[in-house]
Structures are given as structure tokens and as C-alpha cells.
Design a protein around this motif. Structure first.
Motif, mmCIF file in Angstrom:
data_model
loop_
_atom_site.group_PDB
_atom_site.id
_atom_site.type_symbol
_atom_site.label_atom_id
_atom_site.label_comp_id
_atom_site.label_asym_id
_atom_site.label_seq_id
_atom_site.Cartn_x
_atom_site.Cartn_y
_atom_site.Cartn_z
ATOM 1 N N GLU A 239 0.859 -1.183 0.000
ATOM 2 C CA GLU A 239 0.000 0.000 0.000
ATOM 3 C C GLU A 239 0.899 1.238 0.000
ATOM 4 O O GLU A 239 1.797 1.376 0.841
ATOM 5 N N ALA A 241 1.184 5.613 -0.320
ATOM 6 C CA ALA A 241 0.539 6.922 -0.225
ATOM 7 C C ALA A 241 1.147 7.826 -1.286
ATOM 8 O O ALA A 241 2.361 7.792 -1.521
ATOM 9 N N ARG A 256 -4.304 7.009 -1.428
ATOM 10 C CA ARG A 256 -3.661 5.706 -1.307
ATOM 11 C C ARG A 256 -3.913 4.856 -2.552
ATOM 12 O O ARG A 256 -4.903 5.016 -3.249
#
Length: 348
Positions: A239, A241, A256
């Protein structure tokens, strides 16, 4: 690789210098000092010379034979090597220590040599501090590149190296080390390679090499920083950002996105490794007054050319110090120990 420029050594001089670390900086310093007629001993924990150049940079970029030729030339010049030997003072355990068979104290070298050069490099990977980083399939770049190189030059079995055939490799970072990981990943059969960088491509000093990789099919994602490694029993994705640059600094936004991944390698830098655990005043001259000098990645990470130039510059300072101060022996070993203690306590 050539680590000295003289045709033959000068007449012997009555001084002995210990070089701790056989990477580009240490070898270049050793070459200069040997040319000038000094007795030079090089100590390194690895089984042969070259440092990161020999044991981490891909064979396709710098063949081990070139490094070995350079080391043999130094031996012919009179440099004496002590391999598989780690110099210790208050050193923590670090990368590559498994190769050390002998240990010698910094204090012992201080008592036996007129000057010391510490050029031990940066053998401790900077840790990625996000959840999931301990999942199987997540690697720091130094460990992975070191393992691959050691397998390519015959020190390791290929069974120790991750099988990347057909996998999606995600590389976090955009420096030369990240480029090396992408190159090796492709050679090891990764089906897809994605590089992610928290800044733009134009901010990367390896942008020319990255553009070549992009032209060859590597995906490059700008303005993205990892916040979590995903997976249960092994890595399954990352994941990220999205980031933006504000006043020259990277700022993380709330946006995200997730990349699927079979393997993740983070190449976010390395930390200096020295016999002296904390070099508070490495950029100052306090230890140089005691005959202890520094060069290369042990101060801050450099590229190979810069490290070699720094090694020679440090060797020139050592020679100037030897001719100016060493004959007076104004800093005996006990005084040197107190200076080191001052550095460790931040009093200099």
C-alpha cells in the motif's frame, strides 16, 4: 580497476599505516601511500578486497576480475592485506561479520601503527519502518544484492537466492542501488518490475539509468511512498501513499493505492559501519590530531569515483600529518583513547 598511479614505489619511509576497510576508498588510499614509500597494511573482514564493489554491485556492471586485478597490483606494490579480519572497538555486529575469522582491537593497531585510516564503508541497511516489513518475500537491497553477487562469484549456493522467475518485483527507491536491484531482478527472471519513488524521476541522481530501464519495460511510479506491506504468510502487495513536494520536502497525502507484489525490495540507503560505533565528529579534525582518519562511505554514502578520490585525499592528509606530527609522537595511545572517548560522548 586501478587504485594507484605511480610506476614504482618511492624509497621506503619510516612510517607504518593501517587501513581498515578494503573498499574503493581504502584501496585508493593504500595505493597512494604505498607509492610514496610507506608500509601499508589493509584489514578487511571479507575474504578478499573490493568492499561493496566486489560483493554487492552486480557482476554485469563491475566484473569481479577487474577488482581482483586491482588488488593484486597493490600487492605487487607492497601493500599487505589481512583478510577475514575485523577491527573492533565498540563495534556492533553487522552485515558480513560471518566472514571474519580473526579479530584485532583498534587499540592494538593504534599501538603498532603511526596512523590509521578508517574506510569501513556502510554495511548496515537502512530499515524500512512500515507494518509488514518482516513478511517473507520482503528484502533489503543490500542483503539481496550481496547474496546474488556472492552466488555469481562462487561464494554462495544459488539455493540461498530468492527465486524471482515469473514474479512481480516491486522496488522501493530510485538510487543506483535500486537500479541494481531492477537489473538483477530482470536477470533472475522477474516477469514484471515496478520501481516506486517518493519524489519525481528528475530528483533521482540515477535518472539516466532509470530511463534506460523504463525503455526496457520497467514501470516507474513517481511521488509514492510505502505505508504498509500487505500479506498473510508472505508478501502479497504494497500500500502506497501519494506524495507531493512542499518547500523542497516530501509530504504524504491522504491518497492511497495498492500494488500487487510477489517480492518487495527496499533500497532506501545504508548506514555507516565503523570500529567506533558513533562518529560524532567524523567531519571534524579532532581524531586526525590523534592520527585517525576517515574516508568514503563510513562518513556518508558516496559513489565509487567519489570514494576513490576521498581515499586519495585522506592519504595525502595522512602523509602531511606523518611528516609534520608523527615524529614528535604528541598523541600516545592513552591520549588517543581519551580522544575517542570524547567523540563517543559527544564532547568534541
Amino acid at each position: 580497476m586501478r587504485f594507484y598511479t605511480c610506476r614504482e614505489a618511492h624509497e621506503p619511509k619510516p612510517f607504518r599505516v593501517a587501513v581498515i576497510g578494503a573498499g574503493p576508498a581504502g584501496l585508493s588510499a593504500a595505493g597512494y601511500l604505498a607509492c610514496r614509500g610507506y608500509e601499508v597494511h589493509v584489514y578487511d573482514k571479507m575474504p578478499e578486497g573490493g568492499g561493496m564493489v566486489a560483493f554487492a554491485i552486480p557482476e554485469a556492471r563491475i566484473p569481479i576480475r577487474a577488482v581482483r586485478d586491482g588488488v593484486r597490483a597493490l600487492e605487487r606494490l607492497g601493500v599487505r592485506f589481512h583478510f577475514r579480519t575485523k577491527v573492533v572497538y565498540d563495534s556492533p555486529r553487522e552485515f558480513g561479520d560471518e566472514w571474519a575469522e580473526h579479530f584485532v582491537s583498534l587499540e592494538k593497531l593504534l599501538s603498532e601503527f603511526d596512523a590509521l585510516l578508517i574506510a569501513t564503508g556502510a554495511w548496515r541497511p537502512r530499515k524500512l519502518k512500515v507494518p509488514g516489513v518482516e513478511l517473507p518475500g520482503v528484502y533489503d537491497a543490500l542483503s539481496l544484492l550481496h547474496g546474488i553477487k556472492m552466488a555469481r562469484i562462487g561464494y554462495y549456493s544459488w539455493e540461498r537466492i530468492p527465486d524471482l522467475k515469473g514474479e512481480h518485483l516491486v522496488v522501493i527507491g530510485a538510487g543506483y542501488t535500486a537500479v541494481d536491484v531492477a537489473m538483477e531482478g530482470r536477470l533472475l527472471g522477474a516477469e514484471k518490475i515496478t520501481m516506486a519513488y517518493r519524489r519525481s524521476l528528475e530528483h533521482s541522481y540515477a535518472r539516466a539509468e532509470i530511463r534506460k530501464l523504463i525503455a526496457e519495460g520497467v514501470e516507474f511510479i513517481e511521488h509514492a511512498t510505502p505505508v504498509r506491506i500487505l500479506g498473510e504468510e508472505k508478501v502479497e502487495g504494497v500500500e502506497f501513499a501519494k506524495t507531493k513536494i512542499v518547500g523542497g520536502s516530501v509530504v504524504t497525502t491522504d491518497e492511497r493505492f495498492v500494488l500487487d507484489a510477489d517480492a518487495v525490495v527496499y533500497a532506501i540507503g545504508q548506514l555507516p559501519t565503523s570500529p567506533i560505533k558513533e562518529i560524532v565528529c567524523a567531519s571534524e579534525r579532532v581524531l586526525e590530531e590523534a592520527g585517525i582518519f576517515f574516508a568514503g562511505d563510513v562518513i556518508t554514502p558516496r559513489n565509487i569515483g567519489t570514494a576513490m578520490r576521498e581515499g586519495r585525499a585522506a592519504a595525502e592528509r595522512i602523509e602531511e600529518w606523518l611528516l609534520r606530527k608523527a615524529p614528535r609522537r604528541v598523541f600516545p595511545v592513552a591520549m588517543t583513547g581519551r580522544l575517542i572517548a570524547g567523540v563517543l560522548s559527544g564532547k568534541c
